[in-house]
Design an enzyme around this catalytic site. Structure first.
Site, short mmCIF file in Angstrom:
data_model
loop_
_atom_site.label_atom_id
_atom_site.label_comp_id
_atom_site.label_asym_id
_atom_site.label_seq_id
_atom_site.Cartn_x
_atom_site.Cartn_y
_atom_site.Cartn_z
N ASP A 145 0.84 -1.21 0.00
CA ASP A 145 0.00 0.00 0.00
C ASP A 145 0.87 1.26 0.00
OD1 ASP A 145 -2.36 1.41 0.01
OD2 ASP A 145 -2.62 1.32 2.18
N ASN A 189 -10.24 -2.57 -6.93
CA ASN A 189 -9.42 -1.61 -7.68
C ASN A 189 -9.97 -1.35 -9.09
OD1 ASN A 189 -6.19 -2.67 -6.29
ND2 ASN A 189 -7.61 -1.10 -5.59
#
Ligand code: FPP
Length: 249
Positions: free
Chosen positions: A15, A63
């Site tokens: 991340d 995503n």
């Protein structure tokens, strides 16, 4: 049980690429590009250290909802990665695998994934698993459907269903559960990643963004792991009868 010096299976939630770029006044895609470099370096380093399984959360089922330019940029990075890394994976005896709904990926990515998986099949140095179009709930639902189909055709009785039947139908079947789950960039959540498989994984969260994650940072994560006592629900005395038991679950 004393943790071995290096975890057998390391899973990473990579991340912070977007924030890394934004902090530098760069487009988000530059963060992903820098993140792809980290993927290459950390993969090689894990292989050098003797890690047997490395799983990287590269693209989640959620995503797909990002801006189209970011999604297509990530697919291009993945394409470039698969083209460029094939030789390195072969040289380092790394088997490529995937988890997730890979049938949703663009044809060019699927074709490259298929070719690299085929070329590296059975390589015994390390298994690198890319989680692509991956969501743990989706993976579990697909596994439940497969078990239900076995029950429907009379191959399995409802009362005989055990964890092993679910596990056999997870995308990760054949790969042991992660020993260590690392999350970069500081968020304290698991974001729909390997919910079944991380039941007893050790967790390590670092504030460092993925593009800045390095060999030294991985050493720190492994040092933390080495200090843990893994008890799998037992007592400290049960897993370390000779003494040295620490607290925790
Ligand atoms: C999370 O950062 C990261 C991703 C959604 C993509 C990860 C992709 C790579 C590391 C590069 C491509 C992958 C390979 C295997 C070559 P974020 O964008 O959510 O960061 P933010 O939370 O700071 O916005």
């Amino acid at each position: 049980m004393t943790a071995p010096p290096v975890p057998r299976h390391v899973a990473i939630i990579m991340d912070g690429n977007g924030r890394w770029a934004e902090e530098r006044g760069l487009p988000r895609l530059e963060g992903h590009r820098a993140g792809a470099k980290t993927v290459r370096d950390i993969t090689t380093y894990c292989r050098e250290l003797g890690v047997r399984y490395l799983t990287l959360y590269a693209f989640s089922s959620e995503n797909w909802g990002r801006p189209e330019t970011e999604v297509s940029g990530l697919m291009q990075l993945l394409t470039d990665y698969l083209k460029d890394e094939r030789a390195t994976l072969l040289k380092n005896q790394i088997e490529l695998a995937t988890i997730g709904a890979v049938d949703k990926l663009p044809l060019v990515v699927r074709a490259l994934l298929g070719a690299v998986k085929e070329a590296t099949r059975g390589m015994s140095g390390m298994r690198l698993t890319l989680a692509l179009s991956y969501g743990a709930r989706d993976e579990i639902v697909r596994a439940v459907r497969a078990v239900a189909a076995e029950v429907k055709r009379g191959a399995l009785a409802v009362d005989d269903i055990g964890p092993e039947h679910l596990e056999a139908h997870l995308d990760s079947a054949g790969t042991p559960d992660p020993d260590l789950l690392i999350r970069t960039s500081g968020e304290l959540r698991v974001s729909n990643f390997m919910l079944w498989q991380i039941a007893y994984s050790e967790l390590y969260v670092t504030p460092v963004a993925w593009p800045d994650f390095s060999r030294a940072r991985l050493d720190e994560a492994f040092a933390s792991y080495r200090g843990r006592q893994r008890r799998f629900g037992l007592t400290g005395a049960q897993v370390a009868p000779a003494g040295g038991a620490r607290g925790g679950a």
